[in-house]
Design a protein around this motif. Structure first.
Motif, PDB file in Angstrom:
ATOM      1  N   GLN A  23      -3.412  -2.787  -8.235  1.00 18.20           N
ATOM      2  CA  GLN A  23      -3.493  -3.291  -6.878  1.00 18.20           C
ATOM      3  C   GLN A  23      -4.954  -3.395  -6.439  1.00 18.20           C
ATOM      4  O   GLN A  23      -5.360  -4.337  -5.781  1.00 18.20           O
ATOM      5  N   PHE A  24      -5.765  -2.425  -6.869  1.00 18.98           N
ATOM      6  CA  PHE A  24      -7.185  -2.423  -6.535  1.00 18.98           C
ATOM      7  C   PHE A  24      -7.909  -3.577  -7.228  1.00 18.98           C
ATOM      8  O   PHE A  24      -8.659  -4.322  -6.597  1.00 18.98           O
TER       9      PHE A  24
ATOM     10  N   LYS B 262      -7.367  -5.967  -3.811  1.00 18.91           N
ATOM     11  CA  LYS B 262      -8.461  -5.621  -2.908  1.00 18.91           C
ATOM     12  C   LYS B 262      -9.816  -6.107  -3.404  1.00 18.91           C
ATOM     13  O   LYS B 262     -10.618  -6.653  -2.639  1.00 18.91           O
TER      14      LYS B 262
ATOM     15  N   VAL C 126       0.836  -1.199   0.000  1.00 21.97           N
ATOM     16  CA  VAL C 126       0.000   0.000   0.000  1.00 21.97           C
ATOM     17  C   VAL C 126       0.873   1.251   0.000  1.00 21.97           C
ATOM     18  O   VAL C 126       0.602   2.217  -0.730  1.00 21.97           O
TER      19      VAL C 126
ATOM     20  N   VAL D  27       2.276   1.755  -3.512  1.00 27.84           N
ATOM     21  CA  VAL D  27       1.288   2.279  -4.459  1.00 27.84           C
ATOM     22  C   VAL D  27       1.050   3.768  -4.223  1.00 27.84           C
ATOM     23  O   VAL D  27       0.971   4.556  -5.171  1.00 27.84           O
ATOM     24  N   ILE D  28       0.949   4.151  -2.944  1.00 25.41           N
ATOM     25  CA  ILE D  28       0.710   5.558  -2.625  1.00 25.41           C
ATOM     26  C   ILE D  28       1.907   6.407  -3.041  1.00 25.41           C
ATOM     27  O   ILE D  28       1.753   7.476  -3.653  1.00 25.41           O
TER      28      ILE D  28
ATOM     29  N   PRO E 180       0.524   5.948 -11.781  1.00 27.92           N
ATOM     30  CA  PRO E 180      -0.827   5.816 -11.220  1.00 27.92           C
ATOM     31  C   PRO E 180      -1.482   4.488 -11.549  1.00 27.92           C
ATOM     32  O   PRO E 180      -2.411   4.062 -10.851  1.00 27.92           O
TER      33      PRO E 180
ATOM     34  N   GLY F 173      -1.864   1.724  -8.729  1.00 27.69           N
ATOM     35  CA  GLY F 173      -3.005   1.754  -7.816  1.00 27.69           C
ATOM     36  C   GLY F 173      -4.199   1.009  -8.391  1.00 27.69           C
ATOM     37  O   GLY F 173      -4.869   0.245  -7.679  1.00 27.69           O
ATOM     38  N   ARG F 174      -4.467   1.191  -9.658  1.00 27.32           N
ATOM     39  CA  ARG F 174      -5.587   0.498 -10.291  1.00 27.32           C
ATOM     40  C   ARG F 174      -5.374  -1.003 -10.299  1.00 27.32           C
ATOM     41  O   ARG F 174      -6.291  -1.773 -10.015  1.00 27.32           O
TER      42      ARG F 174
ATOM     43  N   GLN G  81       4.161   5.819  -5.292  1.00 25.88           N
ATOM     44  CA  GLN G  81       4.406   5.831  -6.735  1.00 25.88           C
ATOM     45  C   GLN G  81       3.232   6.386  -7.538  1.00 25.88           C
ATOM     46  O   GLN G  81       3.295   6.428  -8.765  1.00 25.88           O
ATOM     47  N   ALA G  82       2.162   6.786  -6.852  1.00 22.78           N
ATOM     48  CA  ALA G  82       0.957   7.240  -7.552  1.00 22.78           C
ATOM     49  C   ALA G  82       1.220   8.380  -8.530  1.00 22.78           C
ATOM     50  O   ALA G  82       0.700   8.361  -9.657  1.00 22.78           O
TER      51      ALA G  82
END
Length: 206
Positions: free
Chosen positions: A126-127, A131, A109, A112-113, A120, A123-124, A115-116
Motif C-alpha cells: 500500500q505504501f 502513498k 488504511v 492494512v492496519i 505485514p 502495508g509495504r 491485517q498488519a
C-alpha cells in the motif's frame, strides 16, 4: 460494431468494479489470509474464470485495489506551473485531501492496519503502490519550484512530508479513531489552505 464493443467494455468495467469492491469488503471483514479468490468471485457474482483472468492471485487483487484508490492523484505535476507555487501547492493539497477523505481510502488504511500482524506485506505494498507515487508527485513539484527559483527548498522530501502531514493529520487520521469524523468541505479546504500558507511561509522566496 462500435456499439457492441462499448457494451462489452462497460460490462467488463462493471465486473472489475464489483470484484474490487467485494474483495475490499471481504479482506476487511474476515482478513486477507482467510479470504479466497473463490469467495471473492461469489461475493462479486462473477465466475471464477472471470476473476482469475483479471486477477490470478490475491496479491494482484490487493494491488489493484490500492492502485484504484490512489490513481486519481498521479501525474498531476505535469500540468502545474512551478513558478506559481501558491496555486500548485493548493492543487496538490486539495487533491490529497480529496484522496484521503474518501471512504475507500480510509477503508484501505484500516484494512492494512488491522491485517498488519498476519499480513505485514500489505502495508509495504500500500505504501509503495499508493502513498509513495503521490508523495513523489509533491516532491517533484517542490523540487521543480526550487529549480525555477520560486521556492527556497533544499530538501524536497522533508517539505513534502510536512505539507502532506499537516493535511492528513486533520483529514485522515482522526477518521481512524473516530467513526463519526466527517469534516465539512469548508473545514477540509481551510486545513489545506493553512497547510499551504505554512509551507509558503517556510519555503517562499524572500
Amino acid at each position: 460494431m462500435p456499439g457492441t464493443s462499448s457494451f462489452h467494455q462497460r460490462v467488463a468495467a462493471d465486473k472489475r468494479a464489483a470484484i474490487l469492491a467485494a474483495a475490499a469488503t471481504l479482506f476487511g471483514t474476515q482478513g486477507f489470509a482467510r479470504t479466497s479468490l473463490a469467495q471473492v468471485a461469489a461475493a462479486a457474482q462473477v465466475s471464477r474464470a472471470t476473476l482469475f483472468k483479471q486477477f490470478p492471485t490475491k496479491d494482484a487483487l490487493f494491488d489493484a485495489i490500492v492502485e484504484e484508490v490512489w490513481a486519481p492523484g498521479v501525474r498531476l505535476t505535469a500540468r502545474l506551473d512551478p513558478t506559481d507555487p501558491g496555486r500548485g501547492l493548493r492543487e496538490l493539497g486539495t487533491a490529497y485531501a480529496d484522496l484521503i477523505g474518501r471512504p475507500r481510502t480510509a477503508g484501505l488504511v484500516r484494512l492494512v492496519i488491522a491485517q498488519a500482524p498476519a499480513s505485514p506485506e500489505l502495508g509495504r505494498r500500500q505504501f509503495d503502490l499508493g502513498k509513495m507515487p503521490f508523495f513523489e508527485e509533491v516532491r517533484r513539484y517542490l523540487q521543480a519550484a526550487a529549480e525555477a527559483g520560486s521556492l527556497d527548498v533544499e530538501d524536497a522530501t522533508t517539505a513534502a512530508t510536512q505539507l502532506l502531514g499537516m493535511i492528513s493529520n486533520f483529514v485522515l487520521w482522526p477518521r481512524m479513531l473516530l467513526p463519526d469524523w466527517d469534516p465539512a468541505p469548508s473545514e477540509v479546504a481551510h486545513a489545506v489552505e493553512e497547510a499551504v500558507l505554512t509551507a509558503l511561509a517556510r519555503y517562499g522566496r524572500r
